[in-house]
Design an enzyme around this catalytic site. Structure first.
Site, short mmCIF file in Angstrom:
data_model
loop_
_atom_site.label_atom_id
_atom_site.label_comp_id
_atom_site.label_asym_id
_atom_site.label_seq_id
_atom_site.Cartn_x
_atom_site.Cartn_y
_atom_site.Cartn_z
CG HIS A 1 -3.65 9.38 0.19
ND1 HIS A 1 -4.01 10.26 0.55
CD2 HIS A 1 -4.24 7.91 -0.21
CE1 HIS A 1 -5.19 9.08 1.26
NE2 HIS A 1 -5.35 8.32 0.41
CG HIS B 1 -1.73 1.46 1.34
ND1 HIS B 1 -2.03 2.17 2.45
CD2 HIS B 1 -2.59 2.16 0.32
CE1 HIS B 1 -2.81 2.97 2.24
NE2 HIS B 1 -3.55 2.84 1.12
#
Length: 236
Positions: free
Chosen positions: A48, A6
């Site tokens: 992100h 991730h």
């Protein structure tokens, strides 16, 4: 069960940086997940948040900054002094690294709350340039972006992200105007029945963000296709 890092091995290195991606490779992850935005001058970069303030030494929206401006930022020292000077990578830099592996690559389009017009075409072009169509999944919470991706490249694998508990999500996905490859729910939504229903409808299941191997064990036995985790080594 695939082990998908991730934002790279983000439990050990600054998320969405080359350092985190290289560590995921060294930890023998089966895949990597990362987040993409468009800069003011149309470059695809990996980060992100829409604002750089959490993961750099500055602040500002990526959509309002050029690649050159982003390159001046320190994207590592917030995590640890040993990572000082690491920069926000471009998609092209990542793809050059990933092309030499056999990993599944999950590119997540971050289109909320700001819509990056044209990002779908840029991702598709990069995937083809690196001959990685067979092992890239493009995912998003913006299902319109997935529909546009399917229109431009029908062969692209598409992952439908969910942050809420949708009733019978497999039925929702089945009615979308594109063929989905996988469902990417928050891990707390997933149980044996969730996996069974998704498989019955032809979808793989890749929940996020799974950091406890004890949670995944029983579901791996039930056929869970993969986990998206900050700690690939815990599962290996």
């Amino acid at each position: 069960m695939l082990i998908i890092a991730h934002r790279g091995a983000s439990g050990y290195a600054p998320e969405n940086t080359i350092a985190a991606f290289e560590l995921a490779i060294n930890q023998n992850a089966d895949g990597m997940e990362l987040d993409v935005h468009l800069t003011k001058d149309g470059e695809v970069v990996i980060c992100h948040d829409d604002d750089v303030k959490r993961t750099t030494n500055s602040q500002g929206l990526i959509k309002d900054m050029t690649l050159e401006e982003l390159r001046r930022l320190d994207a590592g020292s917030w995590y640890g002094e040993s990572f000082r000077g690491i920069t926000i990578p471009t998609l092209q830099e990542f793809m050059a690294l990933a092309a030499d592996t056999h990993m599944l690559i999950n590119l997540e389009i971050k289109n909320l709350p700001y819509y990056h017009k044209g990002i779908e075409q840029k991702l598709i072009r990069s995937v083809h340039e690196h001959d990685m169509l067979d092992r890239v999944v493009i995912s998003s919470f913006d299902h319109y972006a997935l529909a546009e991706t399917a229109r431009l490249e029908p062969a692209m694998k598409l992952g439908v992200l969910f942050s809420t508990r949708v009733i019978d999500p497999w039925d929702y996905v089945r009615k979308l105007p594109f063929a989905a490859y996988s469902l990417h729910p928050h891990y707390s939504f997933v149980d044996v029945e969730y996996i069974r229903q998704c498989h019955a409808h032809g979808y793989k299941v890749y929940p996020y963000t799974v950091n406890e191997a004890e949670w995944a064990g029983p579901l791996a036995q039930a056929g869970l296709d993969g986990v998206i985790t900050n700690y690939p080594d815990r599962f290996r």
